[in-house]
Write an enzyme that holds these catalytic residues in place. Sequence first.
Site, PDB file in Angstrom:
ATOM      1  N   ARG A 119       0.520 107.652  25.361  1.00  0.00           N
ATOM      2  CA  ARG A 119       0.150 106.906  24.158  1.00  0.00           C
ATOM      3  C   ARG A 119      -1.006 107.612  23.469  1.00  0.00           C
ATOM      4  O   ARG A 119      -1.915 108.084  24.134  1.00  0.00           O
ATOM      5  CB  ARG A 119      -0.248 105.467  24.493  1.00  0.00           C
ATOM      6  CG  ARG A 119      -0.618 104.617  23.264  1.00  0.00           C
ATOM      7  CD  ARG A 119      -1.051 103.198  23.636  1.00  0.00           C
ATOM      8  NE  ARG A 119       0.064 102.440  24.192  1.00  0.00           N
ATOM      9  CZ  ARG A 119       0.130 102.038  25.458  1.00  0.00           C
ATOM     10  NH1 ARG A 119      -0.862 102.323  26.289  1.00  0.00           N
ATOM     11  NH2 ARG A 119       1.157 101.365  25.894  1.00  0.00           N
ATOM     12  N   SER A 140       1.967 102.939 -26.905  1.00  0.00           N
ATOM     13  CA  SER A 140       0.783 103.792 -26.889  1.00  0.00           C
ATOM     14  C   SER A 140      -0.358 103.086 -27.612  1.00  0.00           C
ATOM     15  O   SER A 140      -0.146 102.445 -28.640  1.00  0.00           O
ATOM     16  CB  SER A 140       1.082 105.129 -27.575  1.00  0.00           C
ATOM     17  OG  SER A 140      -0.108 105.846 -27.840  1.00  0.00           O
TER      18      SER A 140
END
Length: 356
Positions: free
Chosen positions: A317, A278
Amino acid sequence: MSVSAFQHPYLSGLVGDGETAEVFSVKAEIDAMLAFEASLARAQAACGLIPGEAAELITEASRVFEPDMAQLRMGTGRDGVVVADLVKQLRAAVEKQAGSADAARHVHFGATSQDVIDTALVLRLKRACNIFIDRLLSVEAQFAEVDAKYGSRALMGHTRMQAAIEIRVSDRLRAWSEPLTRHRDRLATIVETGLPVQFGGAAGTLERLGDKAAAVREALAKELQLTDALQWQSQRDRLVDLAGVLTLITGTLGKFGQDVALLAEMGGEIALAGGGGSSAMAHKQNPVTAEALVALARFNAVQVSGMQQSMVHEQERSGAAWTLEWLLLPPMVMATGASLRLAMELVGNIKSIGRA
């Protein structure tokens, strides 16, 4: 700078995976498309549709051909697919090599753009699936090692986020590991039968190949070491099925990550090597890898709904549904590769679990 966290200059340090990324590199995609064109020429020559000499010239040209990427980019923006310009460039390369246009006119004979793109995708997905199968085996073996060391130890069982009754470490490990074995079996089935060659021509009928269509398709599949199947250009269930399995893998690993994060929060029942620091609290050791597994699980859970949407092709398609698939499936594969990499790291970092 990249808009994708998977290939971001520094975020990829957390959620990236180099081996999986290589499968979806531009080079890998172009190589796969050129493999289709060369294999198609050899298959058609074997069936007597084009001269053997032409197939040899196309194969050799495909091996050394390096496309003009700027032209491919412009062509894709114009045509919506890369194949038209790629084939144009390949034909020019064959013609230059042969010294005439005779062989060049046989490039891409009877095929359409979707045949090239879908088959190139399948070739790379097969490679990715085999990577994932190997990694799943590794994670399962790592869990077995943890079980051998700590499986008999006590662990507080939790139901609905509340302490319930005492269980054994083996019980928790089984919940983490057993689903992975099932997912590995699913992936193996997909590799064996669920990744077929795509070859249908303009509208899926291979009309230009006449009565030799089935023979050429079978020869093409054999050349590429893929399953032979009738065209599936508007049938996307196989890819959605794969996306579902990827989501199952990341979901199971996300559950593992969530459990480890909770164990780390409670303290006393798990000891991990590594962990994230941290910037404000030097004493902290954050379960970064576990948290990333949770995030990647949720990422794929969101994307898979889009893959379901991409099944809706209009008639023979759909440009829209097809494009949506391009946007969704590669990141899902990347997320799965990253999850498996992180899972191997996290299991390896378990130094102790449960109470002696």
